[in-house]
Every structure is written in structure tokens, then in C-alpha cells.
Design an enzyme around this catalytic site. Structure first.
Site, mmCIF file in Angstrom:
data_model
loop_
_atom_site.group_PDB
_atom_site.id
_atom_site.type_symbol
_atom_site.label_atom_id
_atom_site.label_comp_id
_atom_site.label_asym_id
_atom_site.label_seq_id
_atom_site.Cartn_x
_atom_site.Cartn_y
_atom_site.Cartn_z
ATOM 1 N N ARG A 1 28.160 47.204 22.170
ATOM 2 C CA ARG A 1 27.430 47.985 21.171
ATOM 3 C C ARG A 1 27.931 47.565 19.803
ATOM 4 O O ARG A 1 29.118 47.651 19.523
ATOM 5 C CB ARG A 1 27.653 49.480 21.378
ATOM 6 C CG ARG A 1 26.561 50.364 20.728
ATOM 7 C CD ARG A 1 26.923 51.837 20.759
ATOM 8 N NE ARG A 1 28.062 52.084 19.914
ATOM 9 C CZ ARG A 1 29.090 52.889 20.221
ATOM 10 N NH1 ARG A 1 29.115 53.550 21.361
ATOM 11 N NH2 ARG A 1 30.083 53.044 19.397
ATOM 12 N N ASN B 1 31.786 46.782 19.970
ATOM 13 C CA ASN B 1 32.556 47.323 21.093
ATOM 14 C C ASN B 1 32.187 46.554 22.350
ATOM 15 O O ASN B 1 31.027 46.582 22.758
ATOM 16 C CB ASN B 1 32.216 48.796 21.300
ATOM 17 C CG ASN B 1 32.482 49.625 20.055
ATOM 18 O OD1 ASN B 1 33.614 49.992 19.774
ATOM 19 N ND2 ASN B 1 31.440 49.895 19.277
ATOM 20 N N LYS C 1 42.961 48.816 9.513
ATOM 21 C CA LYS C 1 42.682 49.037 10.941
ATOM 22 C C LYS C 1 43.726 48.402 11.859
ATOM 23 O O LYS C 1 43.944 47.199 11.799
ATOM 24 C CB LYS C 1 41.323 48.444 11.304
ATOM 25 C CG LYS C 1 40.159 49.024 10.536
ATOM 26 C CD LYS C 1 38.848 48.537 11.155
ATOM 27 C CE LYS C 1 37.675 49.222 10.500
ATOM 28 N NZ LYS C 1 36.417 48.920 11.205
ATOM 29 N N LYS D 1 39.796 43.735 16.934
ATOM 30 C CA LYS D 1 39.559 43.738 15.491
ATOM 31 C C LYS D 1 40.074 42.455 14.851
ATOM 32 O O LYS D 1 39.532 41.980 13.856
ATOM 33 C CB LYS D 1 40.168 44.985 14.880
ATOM 34 C CG LYS D 1 39.521 46.236 15.492
ATOM 35 C CD LYS D 1 39.556 47.440 14.633
ATOM 36 C CE LYS D 1 38.547 48.502 15.063
ATOM 37 N NZ LYS D 1 38.547 48.902 16.466
ATOM 38 N N GLU E 1 31.971 47.361 13.622
ATOM 39 C CA GLU E 1 32.696 46.653 14.681
ATOM 40 C C GLU E 1 31.736 46.397 15.824
ATOM 41 O O GLU E 1 30.640 46.955 15.874
ATOM 42 C CB GLU E 1 33.885 47.487 15.196
ATOM 43 C CG GLU E 1 33.449 48.783 15.845
ATOM 44 C CD GLU E 1 34.493 49.403 16.773
ATOM 45 O OE1 GLU E 1 35.474 48.740 17.133
ATOM 46 O OE2 GLU E 1 34.296 50.560 17.160
ATOM 47 N N SER F 1 30.066 53.687 24.825
ATOM 48 C CA SER F 1 29.476 54.865 25.465
ATOM 49 C C SER F 1 28.296 55.449 24.687
ATOM 50 O O SER F 1 27.903 54.943 23.652
ATOM 51 C CB SER F 1 30.559 55.917 25.699
ATOM 52 O OG SER F 1 31.319 56.088 24.548
ATOM 53 N N GLU G 1 41.216 51.023 19.755
ATOM 54 C CA GLU G 1 39.834 51.460 19.872
ATOM 55 C C GLU G 1 39.818 52.967 20.071
ATOM 56 O O GLU G 1 40.829 53.574 20.373
ATOM 57 C CB GLU G 1 39.191 50.805 21.106
ATOM 58 C CG GLU G 1 39.228 49.308 21.128
ATOM 59 C CD GLU G 1 38.286 48.698 20.101
ATOM 60 O OE1 GLU G 1 37.248 49.289 19.835
ATOM 61 O OE2 GLU G 1 38.626 47.633 19.554
ATOM 62 N N GLY G 2 38.635 53.525 19.917
ATOM 63 C CA GLY G 2 38.463 54.912 20.327
ATOM 64 C C GLY G 2 38.466 55.932 19.202
ATOM 65 O O GLY G 2 38.363 57.121 19.437
ATOM 66 N N ARG H 1 24.816 57.940 15.249
ATOM 67 C CA ARG H 1 25.836 59.001 15.194
ATOM 68 C C ARG H 1 26.017 59.417 13.746
ATOM 69 O O ARG H 1 26.071 58.560 12.859
ATOM 70 C CB ARG H 1 27.166 58.492 15.747
ATOM 71 C CG ARG H 1 27.139 58.228 17.228
ATOM 72 C CD ARG H 1 28.415 57.554 17.682
ATOM 73 N NE ARG H 1 28.590 56.273 17.015
ATOM 74 C CZ ARG H 1 29.730 55.587 16.995
ATOM 75 N NH1 ARG H 1 30.794 56.060 17.591
ATOM 76 N NH2 ARG H 1 29.797 54.427 16.371
HETATM 77 P P1 ADP Z 1 37.231 52.412 16.588
HETATM 78 O O1 ADP Z 1 37.549 51.261 17.458
HETATM 79 O O2 ADP Z 1 38.338 53.392 16.484
HETATM 80 O O3 ADP Z 1 35.890 53.015 16.891
HETATM 81 P P2 ADP Z 1 35.989 51.562 14.093
HETATM 82 O O4 ADP Z 1 36.190 50.265 13.430
HETATM 83 O O5 ADP Z 1 34.653 51.794 14.707
HETATM 84 O O6 ADP Z 1 37.163 51.759 15.129
HETATM 85 O O7 ADP Z 1 36.278 52.708 13.045
HETATM 86 C C1 ADP Z 1 36.184 54.093 13.369
HETATM 87 C C2 ADP Z 1 35.324 54.825 12.346
HETATM 88 O O8 ADP Z 1 35.867 54.645 11.033
HETATM 89 C C3 ADP Z 1 33.901 54.293 12.264
HETATM 90 O O9 ADP Z 1 33.086 54.936 13.209
HETATM 91 C C4 ADP Z 1 33.519 54.614 10.832
HETATM 92 O O10 ADP Z 1 33.081 55.955 10.728
HETATM 93 C C5 ADP Z 1 34.844 54.479 10.083
HETATM 94 N N1 ADP Z 1 34.945 53.131 9.496
HETATM 95 C C6 ADP Z 1 35.386 52.029 10.112
HETATM 96 N N2 ADP Z 1 35.325 50.949 9.303
HETATM 97 C C7 ADP Z 1 34.841 51.385 8.135
HETATM 98 C C8 ADP Z 1 34.538 50.761 6.895
HETATM 99 N N3 ADP Z 1 34.745 49.457 6.713
HETATM 100 N N4 ADP Z 1 34.037 51.521 5.906
HETATM 101 C C9 ADP Z 1 33.838 52.860 6.089
HETATM 102 N N5 ADP Z 1 34.100 53.509 7.221
HETATM 103 C C10 ADP Z 1 34.597 52.800 8.256
HETATM 104 MG MG MG Z 2 34.013 52.376 16.538
#
Ligand code: ADP
Ligand code: MG
Length: 431
Positions: free
Chosen positions: A83, A104, A321, A262, A102, A109, A325-326, A407
Site C-alpha cells: 500500500r 508498506n 523517522k 524507510k 511511504e 491493512s 513501522e506501525g 484515512r
Molecule cells: P509508519 O511506518 O509508522 O506508518 P509513516 O512514514 O507512515 O510511518 O508515518 C506515520 C504517520 O506520520 C503518517 O501516517 C503521517 O500521518 C505522518 N507522516 C509521516 N511522514 C510525514 C511527512 N513527511 N510529513 C507529514 N506527516 C508525515
Molecule cells: Mg504509515
């Protein structure tokens, strides 16, 4: 058992049609890219070299990966379900751009639950007298799309007796999401069982041709709805190794899981990397690159020093970051500054990446969550597109986009998805 409804927005949220279409149009390219990375040992080795020195979870995955390659892969059919997540970055002139958050590659899910959300929002709009608007909500059925990929892999595995297994956590909070996909498989007369890592560890074995047996049953496809969050128990790592060595189709196999880290994402944004990974696909590369936000390596050296200093001086421009994940692990603002200040001269720095912070235009909505008061919030949304592909040997036999997920969360939460209790399910209303 206590059952709650999954959280959702009262109203669908507007999404620019061109960005929605752009996200769909690039999904097959991302499938191709993930599949290519998973077959490129040299790239994974080089990219993750600094990470595995400091990140134990990635290091363990990597060890299993190399161990299985040394023995030789028994698996010949490969199934990817991913996804790709995006937010809509609002430029200074007010126009929005699609930016990937990102991709996944494991435990992506909500494909099941979100197959129902459009119906919910259609009903709400009708109750409000908005029949015309209700009719414009798009149909969406990722459960069916994901199941068709699993079914294809099952078919190619070529044994009527083989069973599909969903690998689940001991305490499963998202069972109904998985059931939607599972039911689609039963509808096709494919047997599905749910097992935990512990069951694989205690009852799993391989025969001479590395077919996997658990309590007398043969298994062909493993769908990981778990396995993301470190730390795992030692016996879970044993179980994972057994699965990887087997001939069964893992979704994802360990190489594909590594492709979703990542650190890999950050490396992809480096000039020239996509060209090396997808030679002969300049159009796919252009579509992929158009979705990238600024990503920066914090590896030791001058490049990392420079970007670390920039982020410390102006933390609101970035997200920090870790290789996790998660949801709920990223750092923002003052916290980002403090952590980076502390680790900027230590090797620990390399277990993180930096990313430009995406700043979407907020909109008002109500977030409905069990046991939470109902109030209007300023919200931002994240669009996910599901992708599914199947490869047999070197031939890609299926490659498609399999539906979408929207979401939405209140703006006071920088981080966190639906599982973390922050975001809720939504439906795009294209404008
Ligand atoms: P995870 O693997 O924990 O899902 P993500 O990279 O999806 O990691 O980051 C988790 C959440 O943080 C995302 O769903 C988003 O809401 C926020 N986020 C992540 N990267 C960014 C970004 N570059 N700018 C703004 N919000 C972000
Ligand atoms: Mg995410």
C-alpha cells in the site's frame, strides 16, 4: 470478546481528482519497483549496510535474508501486496501536490474494512438529502483485489490441498479487516487458517523439497498481518526463518519486507537510483519520482552532518523517522531537535532518516470513535493505494492496483494511523 465499530469520519473528505488519478496511475510502477528491489541483493546490501550496524531488527531480517539466499531459494511463486500512502502537500500558491509518505510492503491493512466505508458514507449523504453527491462516491473493493492476488499465488503453487495461512498476533485487534479478505478466499473455495508465530514454531516442519507442514496440513501462501513490530521473541525469529526457507509463497518474503524499509525509501530518492533499478522504464521512473518528497540520509559523513544541522536549526521543516513501522514512532518539531541534537555525533544517527514535512490543507469533519465525544475537528487525510502483483520465476503474471484507502485524522496529531487510535476510515469525494 469486546467488539467496537471501526472509527470513521461522519462525512467523506474532498480529494483532488487529478491527484487521486495520479496515485492510481503510478501503482503498477511501484509494484514493479518493489519487485525489482526484492531481487536485487547488491542494492539491498549496499543500502542497508549502515542501518544494520545500528538497528537490531533490520539486522536480524537481513541475516535471515542472506542465510536463505545461501541455501538457495525454494520459493518460485512470489506475491506482493503493498500500500503506497500519500498526502496532499499544499504549495505556497494553494495548489496541492501528491507526495508519497511511504510504501508498506508488510501487513498493509484496512483493505477489508475500507471495502465497506463507501456504503456508510453513501448512506450518511442520503440521510442528509445529498442523493446526487451520494451517487458520486466511487465503488472500492480492495478485499476482493487482494484476495485475487492471493488466489492467483495459490493456483500457481499448484496443490488443491494447500491451505492459505494468515499469520496473526496473539491478541488481534483488527480481525474483521482480515476476515473480509479471508471470506473472499473462502468464496473461491480456498481454505484459510489463522495461526500465530508460536504455532509455526511449535508445529512447523519442512519436508525434503521444503514444503511446509503445520500440524499435518500443507501450506502454500502466508499472509503476514503481523511481524512488523520489534522486538520479536527468539522463537518468532526461528519461525520466520522456517517460513523463509520453505517453498511456500510468503507475502511478503523477507527481501520484499526489506524493500519496504524507510532506509530503502530514502535511497530511492537519490539521483540515478531508480534508473539503475528499473532500466528501460523511463516513463515509470518519471511517474514514481513525481511523487517523492525530499528525503535525506543521516549516514556518517559530510552530507549527513549538513542535513542534521539544517534540521536542528529548522525542525518544523522535517520529520525524523526511525526504521520502524506501525505508527507513532516519528519525531517532529522540538522533539526532533532534541533527539537529533543528542545523537548527531553518534552512529545511532544512521538508524534514522529525515524527510520533508508535508503540509496539507486542513478541512472540517467529525471523527466517530467508540467512547469518544463527538466534536468537529480540523482534519487532514492520507490516501493509500493498494497494489498486488504475482511473479512466477522471472515472469510477472499479475500487476494491478487493487483499490484505495482514505484515512483522516485531526491536525493536532502529527503521527499515527488507525491502529494507533489516531486516524479514522474515510471515503474520498473527488473534486
Ligand atoms: P509508519 O511506518 O509508522 O506508518 P509513516 O512514514 O507512515 O510511518 O508515518 C506515520 C504517520 O506520520 C503518517 O501516517 C503521517 O500521518 C505522518 N507522516 C509521516 N511522514 C510525514 C511527512 N513527511 N510529513 C507529514 N506527516 C508525515
Ligand atoms: Mg504509515
Amino acid at each position: 470478546q469486546v467488539v467496537n465499530y471501526a472509527p470513521f469520519t461522519l462525512l467523506p473528505s474532498t480529494v483532488p481528482r487529478v491527484l487521486f488519478e495520479q496515485a492510481y496511475a503510478v501503482q503498477q510502477d511501484f509494484n514493479l519497483l518493489v519487485d525489482a528491489i526484492s531481487q536485487n541483493k547488491e542494492f539491498l546490501e549496499k543500502t542497508l549496510a549502515s542501518t544494520i550496524k545500528v538497528d537490531d531488527f533490520t539486522a536480524r531480517l537481513f541475516r535471515i535474508y542472506t542465510q536463505v539466499l545461501e541455501e538457495g531459494l525454494a520459493q518460485t511463486v512470489f506475491l506482493g501486496i503493498n500500500r503506497s500512502d500519500y498526502m496532499f502537500d499544499c504549495g505556497l500558491d494553494g495548489t496541492a501536490a501528491l507526495r508519497q509518505i511511504e510504501i508498506n510492503t508488510i501487513a498493509a491493512s484496512f483493505g477489508g474494512l475500507t471495502s465497506r466505508t463507501a456504503d456508510v458514507h453513501r448512506l450518511v449523504l442520503k440521510v442528509l438529502g445529498k442523493t446526487e453527491e451520494a451517487s458520486r462516491l466511487l465503488p472500492n473493493n480492495p478485499a476482493k483485489g487482494l484476495a485475487s492476488g492471493i488466489a492467483k499465488a495459490w493456483e500457481l503453487y499448484g496443490s488443491q490441498r494447500a491451505v492459505v495461512m494468515f499469520l496473526v498476533e496473539d491478541v488481534q485487534r483488527n480481525i474483521f479487516d482480515q476476515r473480509c479478505v479471508e471470506n473472499e478466499l473462502w468464496n473461491r473455495n480456498i481454505r484459510v487458517v489463522r495461526k500465530r508465530f508460536r504455532d509455526v514454531f511449535e508445529q512447523g516442519s519442512l519436508d525434503a523439497s521444503r514444503r511446509l507442514f503445520i500440524a499435518e496440513q500443507t501450506f502454500c501462501v502466508f499472509f503476514f498481518s503481523h511481524g512488523v513490530v520489534a522486538p520479536l521473541l527468539p522463537q518468532n525469529w526461528e519461525a520466520r526463518l522456517l517460513l523463509e526457507r520453505s517453498r511456500a509463497v510468503k507475502c511478503p518474503d523477507i527481501a520484499t519486507q526489506l524493500a519496504g524499509t524507510k532506509k530503502v525509501q530514502q535511497e530511492l530518492s537519490r539521483p540515478g537510483t531508480l534508473e539503475k533499478l528499473l532500466p528501460g522504464h523511463p516513463e515509470a521512473i518519471a511517474r514514481i519520482r513525481a511523487t517523492f518528497a525530499g528525503l535525506y540520509s543521516l549516514d556518517e559523513g559530510e552530507e549527513g552532518d549538513r542535513i542534521a544541522a539544517t534540521a536542528i536549526a529548522d525542525p518544523d521543516r522535517f520529520v525524523l523517522k526511525p526504521q520502524r513501522e506501525g505508527g507513532g514512532n516519528n519525531l517532529y518539531g522540538e522533539e526532533l531537535r532534541e533527539v537529533l541534537e543528542k545523537i548527531k555525533d553518534s552512529p545511532e544517527r544512521t538508524s534514522y532518516i529525515l524527510m520533508d514535512k508535508i503540509k496539507p490543507q486542513p478541512a472540517l469533519n467529525y471523527l466517530l470513535r467508540a467512547h469518544s465525544p463527538l466534536q468537529m475537528s480540523e482534519c487532514i487525510s492520507e490516501l493509500g493505494i493498494f497494489g498486488v502483483y504475482v511473479r512466477q520465476g522471472q515472469e510477472l503474471v499479475l500487476n494491478q492496483a487493487a483499490g484505495h484507502l482514505l484515512r483522516t485524522k485531526a491536525i493536532e496529531h502529527a503521527d499515527g494511523g488507525v491502529a494507533a487510535g489516531v486516524a479514522v476510515l474515510d471515503t474520498p469525494y473527488l473534486v
